[in-house]
Design an enzyme around this catalytic site. Structure first.
Site, PDB file in Angstrom:
ATOM      1  N   ASP A 177      -2.083   9.385  -7.794  1.00 57.10           N
ATOM      2  CA  ASP A 177      -3.504   9.490  -7.485  1.00 57.10           C
ATOM      3  C   ASP A 177      -3.780  10.584  -6.447  1.00 57.10           C
ATOM      4  OD1 ASP A 177      -6.239   8.710  -7.312  1.00 57.10           O
ATOM      5  OD2 ASP A 177      -5.780   7.403  -5.608  1.00 57.10           O
ATOM      6  N   GLU A 421       5.463   2.794  -5.517  1.00 51.95           N
ATOM      7  CA  GLU A 421       4.925   2.072  -6.670  1.00 51.95           C
ATOM      8  C   GLU A 421       5.544   2.495  -7.999  1.00 51.95           C
ATOM      9  OE1 GLU A 421       0.663   2.054  -6.702  1.00 51.95           O
ATOM     10  OE2 GLU A 421       0.523   0.939  -4.829  1.00 51.95           O
ATOM     11  N   TYR A 474      -4.498  -4.346  -2.924  1.00 51.75           N
ATOM     12  CA  TYR A 474      -5.914  -3.967  -2.844  1.00 51.75           C
ATOM     13  C   TYR A 474      -6.797  -5.142  -3.235  1.00 51.75           C
ATOM     14  CZ  TYR A 474      -4.534   0.794  -1.898  1.00 51.75           C
ATOM     15  OH  TYR A 474      -4.021   1.922  -1.291  1.00 51.75           O
ATOM     16  N   GLU A 510       0.090  -0.354   2.249  1.00 48.64           N
ATOM     17  CA  GLU A 510      -1.227   0.186   1.873  1.00 48.64           C
ATOM     18  C   GLU A 510      -2.207  -0.970   1.762  1.00 48.64           C
ATOM     19  OE1 GLU A 510      -1.564   2.594  -1.710  1.00 48.64           O
ATOM     20  OE2 GLU A 510       0.271   3.679  -1.216  1.00 48.64           O
TER      21      GLU A 510
HETATM   22  C1  GCB Z   1      -2.104   3.095  -4.472  1.00 49.89           C
HETATM   23  C2  GCB Z   1      -1.309   4.344  -4.414  1.00 49.89           C
HETATM   24  C3  GCB Z   1      -2.067   5.490  -3.790  1.00 49.89           C
HETATM   25  C4  GCB Z   1      -3.495   5.494  -4.286  1.00 49.89           C
HETATM   26  C5  GCB Z   1      -4.167   4.192  -3.857  1.00 49.89           C
HETATM   27  C6  GCB Z   1      -5.617   4.106  -4.369  1.00 49.89           C
HETATM   28  O1  GCB Z   1      -1.597   2.014  -4.645  1.00 49.89           O
HETATM   29  O2  GCB Z   1      -0.058   4.187  -3.806  1.00 49.89           O
HETATM   30  O3  GCB Z   1      -1.419   6.692  -4.101  1.00 49.89           O
HETATM   31  O4  GCB Z   1      -4.233   6.595  -3.843  1.00 49.89           O
HETATM   32  O5  GCB Z   1      -3.450   3.114  -4.384  1.00 49.89           O
HETATM   33  O6  GCB Z   1      -6.519   4.403  -3.624  1.00 49.89           O
HETATM   34  O7  GCB Z   1      -5.794   3.765  -5.533  1.00 49.89           O
END
Ligand code: GCB
Length: 618
Positions: A177, A421, A474, A510
């Protein structure tokens, strides 16, 4: 001043990091077979180095270009680099170029290198020494195509449906991403060494309260009859230990340990190790001197703690990107220094080099300021089954060798991360990660190794091999979007499941939410500054419980907004930054700042009156 054969313009590589002076011309000669003659290529455009080429022009085809590009530059070398008996060794070094590079000097191929984000170099002495006083032409062919076997992996997809796509239409697919910026991203320098020279130094340190040992190993190339002497100086310039020979140990009494920022009133203490080599070569006495900054510190991992110098360390930090307007991933000193000022303003003591090794210039500042680093390889987006095969594995091992060789002596690097990931729920991931992690540990037994997972705890085939579990999640963003109320339950379950399965310390590597600066709503709604703040606070309340047990860190996603591929979930890039891409704070930055300073002030290692202002400037 203008350069001439008697004036040195291209700086010798210096450990303080010299701002770049070399500018290349980008040759707009796509798909031309090589070798080729530059006068056949048609028009050329100016292309700054270091920089990504994508955002420099108004041409959309260059922005999204996949394939070969050419750079060329003519330079004059000082005469004294080309004469003498023996003449010095002349080296051409690239801090990084994305992705596959072939380099010629005066039409002679001198090096080929696969992979961005890491340096490579060529001894060009024999090519340049024949023609003193004449221009030396450096030509680079660079290809940014990513395949299932590159790191990061990608794939080229040809669109065969002629009713929908033009002839030969293809796209570069990736599973990560961030925008696949390409170009010569870091400084290119020419430097000299004597014909016999210090090729590598490895330093590790151990310490107790009053004594530290600095173990060293030095390798010399170009002579077998040489002598080595070493002296270690403190920051006042006083010699505190001396040694000789290629392998040995220096004893330092009452050492000043290297401490992370906010863990000590004098973080980032660096000694300086001067290694001096003398060699007899063909009747001449050659001398080479290299000075290496050395931080004395230890790192240990227990089942629930991360110890630096024997004291529990909590990572309160960020994930970053090398990313900025116009220059893309090109090294930019003002941006680098601004980012370190923001990190210290925030009270961040650490970051992960998501998702590739960062410039050496950045790592130098981490050593000097005491910012602890989880040093990540470019192993991001390893999702395709064929990316777990032997060919990919061998390349990954080679990349870890390059990364460890580059960063092994840095006190700031406290852990290696071999990937982000990956599809670690696939059965071949077991052999793959077992091998990559074992290899990394063999290269550097002194540091823990991890990779960052978003797989289910019960299905992850790589987790058995890591020292620390790093998990991304997330909740209430990609899962249950808009439902902040699920975070306490889901995050608690996440930690408890991982800990119950592995009894290893855990980092929330994260978490975060996009916010568009200036968008507001109360009650909070997704993409507003309030929602980003609220999501952070929900995560923090669980982290506050679990950091008393086995959670050893939290790294926000992300330090700053950054560019991505275009897509329906990305509005001019990823907006999960707590700073904008131009480094202005969003509301969430203040939430995080309050939290990080509060955590720092809880630490018994700090003097009680510490404030953000008193530690801001070192
Ligand atoms: C993740 C990734 C990261 C992305 C982020 C997102 O899990 O490791 O590279 O930018 O989520 O914001 O989706």
């Amino acid at each position: 001043p203008r350069q001439s054969p008697w004036r040195e313009k291209y700086p010798k590589i210096s450990i303080t990091g010299t701002p770049p002076v070399v500018k290349f011309l980008f040759l707009n000669s796509l798909f031309l077979p090589f070798p080729r003659n530059s006068c056949q290529t048609g028009p050329v455009i100016d292309m700054p180095v270091p920089a990504s080429f994508n955002d420099i022009t108004q041409d959309p085809s260059l922005e999204n270009y996949i394939g070969w590009v050419w750079y060329e530059k003519e330079v004059l070398l000082p005469l004294r680099w080309l004469q003498g008996d023996p003449a010095p060794r002349v080296v051409l070094r690239f801090g990084s170029a994305h992705y596959y590079s072939i380099v010629w000097v005066n039409g002679v191929q001198v090096v080929e290198h696969e992979g961005g984000h890491l340096p490579f170099e060529a001894d060009i002495s024999s090519v340049v020494q024949g023609s003193p006083g004449s221009l030396c032409r450096i030509t680079v062919a660079l290809n940014n195509t990513l395949t299932p076997h590159t790191l990061p992996p990608g794939s080229i997809q040809y669109m065969a449906d002629k009713s929908r796509y033009p002839k030969n239409y293809f796209v570069q697919n990736t599973k990560f991403d961030f925008f696949n910026y390409a170009g010569i991203h870091r400084p290119v320098v020419l430097y000299t060494t004597p014909a016999a020279y210090i090729d590598d130094i490895t330093v590790t340190t151990t310490s107790s309260d009053s004594v530290a040992m600095v173990q060293y190993q030095v390798s010399v190339v170009g002579s077998t009859a040489n002598s080595l002497s070493l002296s270690l100086r403190d920051q006042e310039g006083k010699v505190v230990a001396t040694g000789d020979g290629p392998v040995g140990e220096l004893k330092v009494l009452n050492p000043n340990l290297w401490w992370p920022y906010l863990m000590h009133e004098n973080p980032g203490y660096l000694y300086s190790l001067e290694v001096r080599m003398q060699a007899q070569l063909g009747g001449a006495l050659l001398e080479d001197v290299y000075t290496l900054p050395v931080g004395i510190r230890t790192v240990h991992v227990t089942s629930s703690q991360f110890l630096i110098n024997g004291r529990p360390f909590y990572f309160h930090g960020v994930n970053k990107h090398e990313d900025a307007d116009i220059r893309g991933k090109g090294l930019d000193w003002p941006l680098i220094v601004k980012d370190f000022n923001l990190l210290r303003w925030l009270g961040a003591n650490s970051f992960r080099t998501s998702h590739y090794p960062y410039a050496e210039e950045i790592m130098d500042l981490c050593d000097a300021y005491g910012i602890a680093v989880i040093d990540e390889s470019p192993g991001v987006g390893i999702k395709l089954p064929e990316s777990f095969g032997n060919r990919s594995l061998q390349h990954h091992l080679a990349v870890m060798e390059e990364l460890v060789r580059r960063d092994k002596n840095r006190p700031s690097v406290v852990m290696w991360s071999v990937a982000n990931e990956p599809a670690s729920e696939l059965p071949p991931a077991a052999h793959y990660f077992k091998t990559v992690i074992a290899h990394t540990k063999a290269l550097d037994p002194s540091r823990p190794v991890t990779f960052v997972t978003d797989a289910n705890y019960a299905l992850d085939h790589g987790a058995p091999y890591v020292d620390v579990i790093c998990v991304n999640s997330y909740f209430s963003w990609y899962h249950d979007p808009g439902h902040l109320e699920v975070i306490p339950l889901q995050l608690t379950a996440q930690f408890e499941n991982w800990y119950k399965t592995y009894q290893k310390p855990i980092i929330q590597s994260e978490y975060g939410a996009d916010s568009v600066p200036g968008l507001h709503s109360d009650p909070p709604m997704m993409f507003t500054e309030e929602y980003q703040q609220a999501l952070l606070r929900e995560y923090h309340s669980v982290l506050d419980k679990k950091r008393k047990e086995y959670v050893i860190g939290e790294l926000i996603w992300n330090f700053a907004d950054f560019m991505t591929n275009q897509g329906t979930t990305r509005v001019l890039g990823n907006k999960k930054g707590i700073f904008t891409r131009q480094r202005q704070p969003k509301a969430a930055a203040f939430v995080l700042r309050d939290r990080y300073w509060k955590i720092a002030n809880e630490s018994s290692c700090l003097p009680p009156a510490i404030t953000s202002h008193s530690l801001f400037l070192k």
